[in-house]
Write an enzyme that holds these catalytic residues in place. Structure first.
Site, PDB file in Angstrom:
ATOM      1  N   ASP A  92      -4.209   2.340  -9.254  1.00 53.94           N
ATOM      2  CA  ASP A  92      -3.509   3.618  -9.081  1.00 53.94           C
ATOM      3  C   ASP A  92      -2.204   3.459  -8.308  1.00 53.94           C
ATOM      4  O   ASP A  92      -1.612   4.440  -7.866  1.00 53.94           O
ATOM      5  CB  ASP A  92      -4.419   4.654  -8.403  1.00 53.94           C
ATOM      6  CG  ASP A  92      -4.814   4.252  -6.980  1.00 53.94           C
ATOM      7  OD1 ASP A  92      -4.377   3.186  -6.504  1.00 53.94           O
ATOM      8  OD2 ASP A  92      -5.564   5.009  -6.331  1.00 53.94           O
ATOM      9  N   HIS A  95      -1.764   1.853  -5.393  1.00 53.22           N
ATOM     10  CA  HIS A  95      -1.812   1.754  -3.928  1.00 53.22           C
ATOM     11  C   HIS A  95      -1.526   0.334  -3.463  1.00 53.22           C
ATOM     12  O   HIS A  95      -1.782  -0.624  -4.192  1.00 53.22           O
ATOM     13  CB  HIS A  95      -3.144   2.278  -3.353  1.00 53.22           C
ATOM     14  CG  HIS A  95      -4.350   1.433  -3.592  1.00 53.22           C
ATOM     15  ND1 HIS A  95      -5.491   1.912  -4.197  1.00 53.22           N
ATOM     16  CD2 HIS A  95      -4.646   0.146  -3.276  1.00 53.22           C
ATOM     17  CE1 HIS A  95      -6.416   0.963  -4.236  1.00 53.22           C
ATOM     18  NE2 HIS A  95      -5.919  -0.117  -3.686  1.00 53.22           N
ATOM     19  N   GLU A 122      -3.083   5.473  -0.782  1.00 53.87           N
ATOM     20  CA  GLU A 122      -3.338   6.103  -2.077  1.00 53.87           C
ATOM     21  C   GLU A 122      -2.167   7.007  -2.477  1.00 53.87           C
ATOM     22  O   GLU A 122      -1.315   7.335  -1.649  1.00 53.87           O
ATOM     23  CB  GLU A 122      -4.635   6.921  -1.980  1.00 53.87           C
ATOM     24  CG  GLU A 122      -5.879   6.091  -1.678  1.00 53.87           C
ATOM     25  CD  GLU A 122      -6.371   5.274  -2.885  1.00 53.87           C
ATOM     26  OE1 GLU A 122      -5.554   4.842  -3.706  1.00 53.87           O
ATOM     27  OE2 GLU A 122      -7.600   5.065  -2.980  1.00 53.87           O
TER      28      GLU A 122
HETATM   29  C1  GLP Z   1      -8.156  -2.826  -2.456  1.00 48.18           C
HETATM   30  C2  GLP Z   1      -7.408  -3.284  -1.212  1.00 48.18           C
HETATM   31  C3  GLP Z   1      -6.002  -3.658  -1.529  1.00 48.18           C
HETATM   32  C4  GLP Z   1      -5.973  -4.515  -2.761  1.00 48.18           C
HETATM   33  C5  GLP Z   1      -6.434  -3.729  -3.942  1.00 48.18           C
HETATM   34  C6  GLP Z   1      -6.455  -4.540  -5.218  1.00 48.18           C
HETATM   35  O1  GLP Z   1      -8.261  -1.467  -2.608  1.00 48.18           O
HETATM   36  N1  GLP Z   1      -7.435  -2.353  -0.167  1.00 48.18           N
HETATM   37  O2  GLP Z   1      -5.415  -4.315  -0.431  1.00 48.18           O
HETATM   38  O3  GLP Z   1      -4.656  -4.965  -2.996  1.00 48.18           O
HETATM   39  O4  GLP Z   1      -7.740  -3.244  -3.692  1.00 48.18           O
HETATM   40  O5  GLP Z   1      -7.606  -5.332  -5.239  1.00 48.18           O
HETATM   41  P1  GLP Z   1      -7.831  -6.537  -6.201  1.00 48.18           P
HETATM   42  O6  GLP Z   1      -6.856  -7.590  -5.767  1.00 48.18           O
HETATM   43  O7  GLP Z   1      -9.243  -6.957  -5.987  1.00 48.18           O
HETATM   44  O8  GLP Z   1      -7.564  -6.049  -7.571  1.00 48.18           O
END
Ligand code: GLP
Length: 258
Positions: free
Chosen positions: A135, A137, A142
């Site tokens: 999304d 973030h 968010e």
């Molecule tokens: C989580 C973390 C983020 C991370 C994101 C993506 O929500 N808080 O810091 O960048 O997810 O995660 P992933 O790298 O596992 O796709």
């Protein structure tokens, strides 16, 4: 903003080279550490260098981006446990060299303020590693997050809770609703930022991040205002970029002085 399109393993090696160069210049550098799957290849590449003696993080320090609210110390999904497993225990960082916001504190507001102060007292983050949520973030900022926000309590979107349920045994009900997260303003204070995104699920967020309008709707777009940010994407995550040929061209004709 630099955009580098490369296979995930190569991304890990490139960023590990950057970390090694930073540490050679400044052994007590401050690293900004992200959890999640995106940085794992970076952590693998750094751990290999430490294991074979090419790199030491003995004097380095680290700050995490975020933490779930309500998971006690030692909980397997608490981000402090996860970063310990994924990175800290595999390198030679000093005990307590890596800090994170305390999502289990009795006074969460005070924990956020203390975290901002700790980052400031350490002299700020030299190199911040980021992933990106589907999304848009970064950390847990968010959609709708203030572009100037500091470390604070946030409510997770249902999309993020579903995305992260895989770390909670696929039980979305076990994923907390709240977190503490560095704000977008906190992240923007880092002197250098690298963001890693791989896989088709990230393609839409990456297209907004790199080519969209700066907006709280896609919080990562705030990085367009940072002077030293590199976005590393694999082919899948680059799939919705309009100027993909230009990014490849830039890399092929890299200016050695820049
Ligand atoms: C989580 C973390 C983020 C991370 C994101 C993506 O929500 N808080 O810091 O960048 O997810 O995660 P992933 O790298 O596992 O796709």
């Amino acid at each position: 903003m630099d955009v580098v399109i490369a296979p995930a393993d190569e991304i890990g090696e490139i960023v590990a080279d950057d970390i090694a160069a930073l540490i050679a210049d400044r052994p007590d550098a401050v690293l900004g550490l992200a959890t999640g799957s995106s940085p794992l290849r970076i952590y693998d590449a750094v751990a290999r260098r430490v294991a074979d003696g090419r790199l030491s993080l003995a004097h380095a320090r680290g700050f995490m981006l975020d933490e779930y609210v309500g998971l006690p110390v030692g909980h397997p999904c608490r981000y402090s446990t996860v970063i310990d497993q994924d990175f800290v225990s595999r390198v030679d960082l000093a005990p307590d060299a890596v800090r994170g916001p305390d999502g289990d504190a009795a006074d969460l507001g005070a924990a956020c303020d203390a975290y901002e102060q700790a980052i400031r007292e350490a002299g700020g983050v030299d190199l911040q590693i980021l992933g990106i949520g589907t999304d848009g973030h970064i950390a847990f900022n968010e959609p709708g997050s203030s572009l100037a926000s500091r470390t604070r309590v946030k409510t997770l979107t249902e999309q993020t809770r579903h995305d992260n349920a895989r770390f909670f045994g696929d039980d979305v009900d076990a994923v907390p609703h709240h977190c503490l997260t560095q704000g977008l303003g906190t992240i923007m204070d880092a002197r250098r930022i690298v963001l890693v995104a791989t896989g088709t699920s990230k393609a839409e967020a990456v297209s907004h991040l790199v080519e969209g309008a700066v907006s709280a709707r896609w919080p990562a777009t705030v990085l367009q205002h940072h002077r030293r940010v590199t976005v590393f994407v694999d082919e899948d995550a680059a799939a919705q970029l309009e100027l993909v040929d230009y990014y490849r061209h830039v890399r092929a004709h890299r200016h050695l002085v820049s």
